[in-house]
Design a protein around this motif. Structure first.
Motif, mmCIF file in Angstrom:
data_model
loop_
_atom_site.group_PDB
_atom_site.id
_atom_site.type_symbol
_atom_site.label_atom_id
_atom_site.label_comp_id
_atom_site.label_asym_id
_atom_site.label_seq_id
_atom_site.Cartn_x
_atom_site.Cartn_y
_atom_site.Cartn_z
ATOM 1 N N ASN A 17 0.885 -1.311 -0.007
ATOM 2 C CA ASN A 17 0.069 0.053 0.145
ATOM 3 C C ASN A 17 0.896 1.496 -0.033
ATOM 4 O OD1 ASN A 17 -2.501 -1.537 -0.067
ATOM 5 N ND2 ASN A 17 -3.097 -0.670 2.075
ATOM 6 N N SER A 18 1.973 1.427 0.673
ATOM 7 C CA SER A 18 2.931 2.356 0.792
ATOM 8 C C SER A 18 3.496 2.711 -0.855
ATOM 9 C CB SER A 18 3.986 2.147 1.601
ATOM 10 O OG SER A 18 3.584 1.998 3.222
ATOM 11 N N VAL A 19 3.823 1.647 -1.247
ATOM 12 C CA VAL A 19 4.314 1.613 -2.643
ATOM 13 C C VAL A 19 3.385 2.262 -3.625
ATOM 14 C CG1 VAL A 19 4.991 0.511 -4.692
ATOM 15 C CG2 VAL A 19 5.784 -0.394 -2.632
ATOM 16 N N ALA A 20 2.011 2.029 -3.481
ATOM 17 C CA ALA A 20 0.936 2.586 -4.232
ATOM 18 C C ALA A 20 0.836 4.005 -4.009
ATOM 19 C CB ALA A 20 -0.530 1.772 -4.242
ATOM 20 N N ALA A 21 0.727 4.233 -2.765
ATOM 21 C CA ALA A 21 0.470 5.571 -2.210
ATOM 22 C C ALA A 21 1.745 6.558 -2.771
ATOM 23 C CB ALA A 21 0.447 5.857 -0.676
ATOM 24 N N VAL A 22 2.962 5.997 -2.750
ATOM 25 C CA VAL A 22 4.228 6.959 -3.193
ATOM 26 C C VAL A 22 3.997 6.883 -4.643
ATOM 27 C CG1 VAL A 22 6.540 7.067 -3.405
ATOM 28 C CG2 VAL A 22 5.628 6.388 -1.182
ATOM 29 N N GLY A 23 3.587 6.067 -5.203
ATOM 30 C CA GLY A 23 3.649 5.827 -6.714
ATOM 31 C C GLY A 23 2.723 7.107 -7.241
ATOM 32 N N SER A 25 1.772 9.627 -5.594
ATOM 33 C CA SER A 25 2.522 11.024 -5.285
ATOM 34 C C SER A 25 3.255 11.406 -6.339
ATOM 35 C CB SER A 25 2.875 10.858 -4.006
ATOM 36 O OG SER A 25 1.780 10.972 -3.028
ATOM 37 N N ASN A 26 4.288 10.496 -6.517
ATOM 38 C CA ASN A 26 5.197 10.526 -7.524
ATOM 39 C C ASN A 26 4.620 11.198 -9.112
ATOM 40 O OD1 ASN A 26 7.538 10.688 -6.373
ATOM 41 N ND2 ASN A 26 7.615 8.580 -6.149
ATOM 42 N N GLN A 27 3.496 10.346 -9.430
ATOM 43 C CA GLN A 27 2.756 10.530 -10.676
ATOM 44 C C GLN A 27 2.401 12.114 -10.580
ATOM 45 O OE1 GLN A 27 1.501 8.007 -13.151
ATOM 46 N NE2 GLN A 27 2.205 9.644 -14.207
ATOM 47 N N ILE A 28 1.795 12.833 -9.453
ATOM 48 C CA ILE A 28 1.803 13.999 -9.330
ATOM 49 C C ILE A 28 2.956 15.122 -9.439
ATOM 50 C CG2 ILE A 28 0.745 16.044 -7.775
ATOM 51 C CD1 ILE A 28 -1.148 13.466 -6.905
ATOM 52 N N LEU A 29 3.997 14.565 -8.709
ATOM 53 C CA LEU A 29 5.221 15.302 -8.715
ATOM 54 C C LEU A 29 5.854 15.470 -9.951
ATOM 55 C CD1 LEU A 29 6.739 14.141 -5.381
ATOM 56 C CD2 LEU A 29 5.874 16.540 -5.671
ATOM 57 N N SER A 30 5.778 14.465 -10.980
ATOM 58 C CA SER A 30 6.477 14.242 -12.045
ATOM 59 C C SER A 30 5.675 15.601 -13.187
ATOM 60 C CB SER A 30 6.238 13.088 -13.060
ATOM 61 O OG SER A 30 4.696 12.754 -13.275
ATOM 62 N N VAL A 31 4.492 15.922 -12.789
ATOM 63 C CA VAL A 31 3.982 17.045 -13.411
ATOM 64 C C VAL A 31 4.505 18.590 -13.096
ATOM 65 C CG1 VAL A 31 1.988 18.336 -13.796
ATOM 66 C CG2 VAL A 31 1.658 15.887 -13.895
ATOM 67 N N ILE A 32 4.858 18.538 -11.715
ATOM 68 C CA ILE A 32 5.288 19.407 -11.205
ATOM 69 C C ILE A 32 6.854 19.761 -11.676
ATOM 70 C CG2 ILE A 32 6.257 21.022 -9.139
ATOM 71 C CD1 ILE A 32 3.136 20.485 -9.555
ATOM 72 N N ILE A 33 7.470 18.615 -11.863
ATOM 73 C CA ILE A 33 9.032 18.661 -12.403
ATOM 74 C C ILE A 33 8.871 19.075 -13.833
ATOM 75 C CG2 ILE A 33 10.806 17.129 -13.116
ATOM 76 C CD1 ILE A 33 10.276 15.732 -10.374
ATOM 77 N N ASN A 90 -7.741 14.193 -3.682
ATOM 78 C CA ASN A 90 -8.866 13.662 -3.815
ATOM 79 C C ASN A 90 -9.449 13.929 -5.197
ATOM 80 O OD1 ASN A 90 -9.750 13.601 -0.976
ATOM 81 N ND2 ASN A 90 -9.960 15.725 -0.669
ATOM 82 N N ALA A 91 -9.035 14.574 -6.175
ATOM 83 C CA ALA A 91 -9.216 14.720 -7.520
ATOM 84 C C ALA A 91 -8.629 13.472 -8.160
ATOM 85 C CB ALA A 91 -8.297 15.744 -8.133
ATOM 86 N N MET A 92 -7.505 12.820 -7.662
ATOM 87 C CA MET A 92 -7.015 11.345 -8.306
ATOM 88 C C MET A 92 -7.909 10.199 -7.834
ATOM 89 S SD MET A 92 -4.369 12.094 -9.824
ATOM 90 C CE MET A 92 -3.465 10.422 -10.247
ATOM 91 N N ASP A 93 -9.174 10.543 -7.022
ATOM 92 C CA ASP A 93 -9.879 9.467 -6.505
ATOM 93 C C ASP A 93 -8.993 8.335 -5.795
ATOM 94 O OD1 ASP A 93 -12.443 8.425 -5.994
ATOM 95 O OD2 ASP A 93 -12.289 7.367 -7.631
ATOM 96 N N LEU A 94 -8.213 8.667 -4.948
ATOM 97 C CA LEU A 94 -7.203 7.878 -4.298
ATOM 98 C C LEU A 94 -8.121 6.752 -3.423
ATOM 99 C CD1 LEU A 94 -4.213 7.276 -4.771
ATOM 100 C CD2 LEU A 94 -3.801 8.599 -2.620
ATOM 101 N N ASN A 226 2.074 14.095 -19.172
ATOM 102 C CA ASN A 226 2.291 13.670 -17.721
ATOM 103 C C ASN A 226 0.608 13.683 -17.273
ATOM 104 O OD1 ASN A 226 4.864 13.182 -16.160
ATOM 105 N ND2 ASN A 226 5.331 14.652 -17.730
ATOM 106 N N THR A 227 0.106 14.591 -17.497
ATOM 107 C CA THR A 227 -1.317 15.089 -17.435
ATOM 108 C C THR A 227 -2.199 13.805 -18.034
ATOM 109 O OG1 THR A 227 -1.730 16.309 -19.162
ATOM 110 C CG2 THR A 227 -1.451 17.464 -16.952
ATOM 111 N N SER A 228 -1.947 13.457 -19.084
ATOM 112 C CA SER A 228 -2.594 12.164 -19.745
ATOM 113 C C SER A 228 -2.446 10.968 -18.746
ATOM 114 C CB SER A 228 -2.254 11.932 -20.990
ATOM 115 O OG SER A 228 -0.799 11.553 -21.281
#
Length: 429
Positions: A17-23, A25-33, A90-94, A226-228
């Motif tokens: 579950n921790s792996v999925a949570a960080v995964g 988050s990193n998807q979101i951070l990749s957009v910022i990068i 919340n927008a990612m429906d996690l 990244n948004t796609s």
């Protein structure tokens, strides 16, 4: 790449579950990068072209402008992540069970994301001057520090507190900060002419205009991708936590396949930029094609090798047989996917180096949103093919874009796009 990979590998010993949570988050951070990357991309192109034209004063001016702009931009985006963490997730429906750890990781790593903005910009400058080993050594050092920090926070040796995802986030941030100190030192050591930081407000405005002229379209393509990918990750959350975890593991393994194409494309961008600056268009044309053939060959070979050993690779991360079996199928499909990705990485970076940045963006938006996203939904969700259907959508997208990019390079329309041109006094402020 190893920093994210090390986080995933070490957290897999802690919790799937921790792996999925960080995964996520990193998807979101990749957009910022990507947002940081639009200045870094423009910097790499302009510094390389000015260096090739032996316009060293202009190269140093561009370097200073890009660093200052990305510091300001990085701080603004970092504050935005901290203030709107919950709304973004919340927008990612996690799934609810992942929300707490994902928020913790996103706040800590995202809150200090401006450090990565500065590292990316300085790294682009140093590489464009030809000191590519320096950035490699800094990154290796950051990785070593990150792994050591992860070990202490995840496994708690010598009575150290076990902090899990929070500890991994702290480790990642601290290692990046130390990497920033090292790469800043190398910047002043390697650049043997003045970096006019004291004159930053008197530097010509056309440098910023040119940075944005290259960077914004380039960022548009990355942002579109990244948004796609974020939307497709949202589709995958519909398939459940196990599918999301499989996707994270598969993409971490795939990094070891396409990193060769990325390395070749970055090296080619620097060389082509130098050649464009020196007006050696024919040499630049053939350099790109040679690099493309090399990237296709190596990425295909690596995909085949990794597919043979996919079970042991997935076994490093998890003992869940469903994840291992499905992941093996995804790696098999990667044999078709990666050559297509090589087209886009090598040719698009070469087009950027020549200043031809608009077509890759337009084609990227059309293909990613017109093909990849709808096809991923229909194959993966509507027709029930799951991750296999989504991977097929990735393959179609990469190959269609890649073929169009090859046509563009062969047309040689990019020869008229170079940014190294005589400037007039009216362009300065």
């Amino acid at each position: 790449m190893l920093m994210g990979n090390a986080d995933t590998l070490m957290l897999s010993q802690y919790s799937d579950n921790s792996v999925a949570a960080v995964g996520v988050s990193n998807q979101i951070l990749s957009v910022i990068i990507v947002m940081f990357g639009f200045i870094a991309t423009g910097t790499a192109v302009l510094v390389a072209q000015h260096f090739g034209a032996k316009e060293f004063k202009k190269a140093s001016e561009v370097s200073v402008v890009s660093i200052i702009v990305n510091i300001v931009f990085g701080i603004i985006l970092s504050l935005g992540i901290v203030l709107f963490t919950n709304q973004i997730l919340n927008a990612m429906d996690l799934p609810p069970e992942l929300m707490g750890e994902a928020a913790t990781y996103l706040r800590i790593v995202g809150g200090f994301a401006f450090i990565q903005a500065i590292i990316m910009t300085i790294g682009a400058i140093i590489r464009s001057y030809g000191f590519t080993r320096d950035t490699m050594y800094v990154t290796i050092g950051m990785n070593i520090l990150n792994v050591i920090g992860n070990y202490f926070f995840i496994f708690g040796p010598f009575g150290f507190p076990v902090l899990g995802v929070e500890g991994v986030a702290i480790s990642t941030t601290v290692s990046r900060f130390l990497g920033l100190l090292a790469i800043t030192y190398l910047l002043f050591k390697r650049i043997n002419h003045e970096l006019p930081f004291k004159k930053v407000f008197r530097l010509p405005i056309y440098h910023l205009k040119n940075l944005l002229k290259i960077g914004i379209p380039s960022a548009g393509e990355h942002l579109s991708y990244n948004t796609s990918q974020m939307l497709i990750t949202f589709f995958i959350t519909m398939l459940g936590t196990e599918a999301l975890t499989t996707k994270v593991y598969a993409q971490n393994i795939m990094m070891f396949i396409f990193l060769f194409s990325i390395a070749i494309s970055q090296g080619t961008q620097i060389i082509v930029g130098h050649m464009i600056g020196a007006r050696q268009f024919n040499s630049a044309y053939h350099r790109c094609l040679k690099s493309l053939y090399l990237a296709i060959g190596i990425s295909t070979l690596m995909a085949i090798i990794v597919s043979f050993f996919s079970d042991p690779f997935f076994g490093i991360f998890t003992d869940n047989q469903e994840i291992i079996k499905l992941g093996g199928t995804l790696i098999l499909l990667t044999i078709i996917l990666e050559p297509g990705r090589a087209f886009n990485l090598v040719i698009i970076n070469s087009l950027r180096a020549a200043g031809d940045v608009r077509l890759p963006v337009y084609m990227g938006i059309v293909s990613m949103w017109g093909i990849s996203v709808p096809l991923a939904y229909f194959l993966g969700i509507h027709f029930g093919l799951g991750l296999v259907g989504i991977w097929i959508a990735f393959i179609v997208d990469e190959w269609i874009r890649g073929i169009v990019m090859l046509w563009r390079w062969r047309s040689r329309a990019w020869e008229k796009k170079a940014f190294v041109t005589p400037t007039t006094n009216e362009e300065a402020v």
